[in-house]
Design a protein around this motif. Structure first.
Motif, PDB file in Angstrom:
ATOM      1  N   ALA A 143      35.935  44.928  38.217  1.00 38.09           N
ATOM      2  CA  ALA A 143      36.134  43.463  38.430  1.00 38.09           C
ATOM      3  C   ALA A 143      36.659  43.750  40.268  1.00 38.09           C
ATOM      4  O   ALA A 143      37.050  44.533  40.615  1.00 38.09           O
ATOM      5  N   ARG A 144      36.448  42.324  40.697  1.00 37.75           N
ATOM      6  CA  ARG A 144      37.352  42.128  42.177  1.00 37.75           C
ATOM      7  C   ARG A 144      37.853  40.807  42.185  1.00 37.75           C
ATOM      8  O   ARG A 144      37.316  39.739  41.607  1.00 37.75           O
ATOM      9  N   ALA A 145      38.967  40.861  42.572  1.00 39.19           N
ATOM     10  CA  ALA A 145      40.139  39.915  42.533  1.00 39.19           C
ATOM     11  C   ALA A 145      40.202  39.623  44.187  1.00 39.19           C
ATOM     12  O   ALA A 145      41.143  39.872  44.630  1.00 39.19           O
ATOM     13  N   PHE A 146      39.183  39.011  44.678  1.00 43.46           N
ATOM     14  CA  PHE A 146      39.153  38.604  45.922  1.00 43.46           C
ATOM     15  C   PHE A 146      39.487  39.670  47.037  1.00 43.46           C
ATOM     16  O   PHE A 146      40.554  39.330  47.804  1.00 43.46           O
TER      17      PHE A 146
ATOM     18  N   THR B  94      43.022  52.196  30.897  1.00 43.46           N
ATOM     19  CA  THR B  94      43.203  50.771  30.119  1.00 43.46           C
ATOM     20  C   THR B  94      43.835  49.618  31.110  1.00 43.46           C
ATOM     21  O   THR B  94      43.731  48.479  30.612  1.00 43.46           O
ATOM     22  N   GLU B  95      44.660  49.945  32.196  1.00 42.26           N
ATOM     23  CA  GLU B  95      45.117  48.957  33.038  1.00 42.26           C
ATOM     24  C   GLU B  95      45.087  49.686  34.507  1.00 42.26           C
ATOM     25  O   GLU B  95      45.085  50.681  34.820  1.00 42.26           O
ATOM     26  N   ASP B  96      44.450  48.606  35.287  1.00 42.26           N
ATOM     27  CA  ASP B  96      44.399  49.038  36.978  1.00 42.26           C
ATOM     28  C   ASP B  96      44.530  47.759  37.366  1.00 42.26           C
ATOM     29  O   ASP B  96      43.766  46.510  37.546  1.00 42.26           O
TER      30      ASP B  96
ATOM     31  N   ALA C 225      39.109  46.619  40.910  1.00 40.33           N
ATOM     32  CA  ALA C 225      39.904  47.018  39.785  1.00 40.33           C
ATOM     33  C   ALA C 225      38.841  47.462  38.570  1.00 40.33           C
ATOM     34  O   ALA C 225      37.526  47.119  38.411  1.00 40.33           O
ATOM     35  N   ALA C 226      39.052  48.701  37.776  1.00 38.65           N
ATOM     36  CA  ALA C 226      38.271  49.068  36.728  1.00 38.65           C
ATOM     37  C   ALA C 226      39.053  49.705  35.718  1.00 38.65           C
ATOM     38  O   ALA C 226      39.890  50.448  35.971  1.00 38.65           O
ATOM     39  N   VAL C 227      38.670  49.301  34.475  1.00 41.13           N
ATOM     40  CA  VAL C 227      39.364  49.670  33.502  1.00 41.13           C
ATOM     41  C   VAL C 227      38.455  49.924  32.185  1.00 41.13           C
ATOM     42  O   VAL C 227      37.209  49.771  32.158  1.00 41.13           O
ATOM     43  N   GLY C 228      38.669  50.910  31.148  1.00 38.90           N
ATOM     44  CA  GLY C 228      37.995  51.260  30.155  1.00 38.90           C
ATOM     45  C   GLY C 228      38.610  52.022  28.938  1.00 38.90           C
ATOM     46  O   GLY C 228      40.009  52.021  28.998  1.00 38.90           O
TER      47      GLY C 228
END
Length: 235
Positions: A218-221, A105-107, A225-228
């Protein structure tokens, strides 16, 4: 010529009586023996087939070839079980997307949570994915999967971020009603907490959401990251 001789010739001509029956017999005999011409009748050589007959013959031959070719192609497009195969390049196999319960749930900069809105009732529900990011995101895809239990069908969706920044869809895939939001190229998601919600009808009664899940990638530049996760009780 004197008058006496002329008179004798005229008397001889009048006295002559041709044998008509004998003449007819000779004509009939000649006709029965054949020949190039008889009794004014001319025998003509056989003519070549008329052009339209040649065209018809050629058309019939072409149609026969086409029929055989069509039969061969049709046979090649069917497998042993009678199903039809379409010829073409084989597409590469793609792995099924990872389910939400298999992801943390957090990455990195991402944190997530899934829940059923407290305003849901015995006929309708709203499932929400909450995403919190500590960095601006240059790419983000959120997927919400609602198991197709009795009577489930979409009634809409929304997100707290600007509608023009995302491409959204809702469709049935592999036993789920799937809501998907994808950030458009060139747009960004700011630091903060953001909500993505899918709404749907369901069969009368309290619906169990234990078969539902979500993912957010997601991609932060440059940083991926991947959560679920799945869905907890309504709140």
């Amino acid at each position: 010529m004197d008058d006496e001789l002329r008179q004798r010739l005229q008397d001889a001509a009048r006295a002559h009586h041709p044998d008509r029956e004998r003449m007819l017999a000779r004509v009939e005999r000649g006709m029965s023996q054949g020949g190039p011409a008889r009794a004014g009748r001319v025998l003509r050589p056989l003519r070549a087939p008329m052009p339209w007959l040649r065209v018809v013959g050629a058309t019939v031959a072409v149609c026969g070839v086409l029929a055989v070719g069509t039969l061969a192609v049709t046979s090649a497009l069917h497998d042993d079980g009678g199903g039809q195969r379409v010829a073409g390049a084989a597409s590469p196999s793609t792995a099924a997307p990872e389910q939400g319960s298999a992801l943390p749930t957090e990455d990195g900069p991402l944190w997530s949570d899934g829940s059923v809105n407290s305003n849901s009732n015995r006929y309708w529900a709203q499932s929400e994915v909450t995403v919190k990011t500590g960095k601006a995101l240059s790419a983000l895809t959120v997927e919400l999967r609602i198991a197709l239990t009795g009577g489930v069908n979409t009634t809409g969706s929304w997100r707290s971020l600007p509608v023009e920044d995302f491409t959204a869809s809702a469709r049935e895939e592999g036993g789920f009603l799937v809501y998907r939001w994808t950030l458009k190229p060139g747009r960004t998601v700011p630091v903060g907490t953001h909500t993505f919600a899918g709404q749907y009808n369901h069969a009368e009664g309290a619906r169990d959401a234990k078969g539902d899940d979500y993912t957010a990638r997601a991609r932060a530049f440059g940083q991926q990251a991947a959560v679920g996760g799945d869905f907890g009780p309504a709140h």
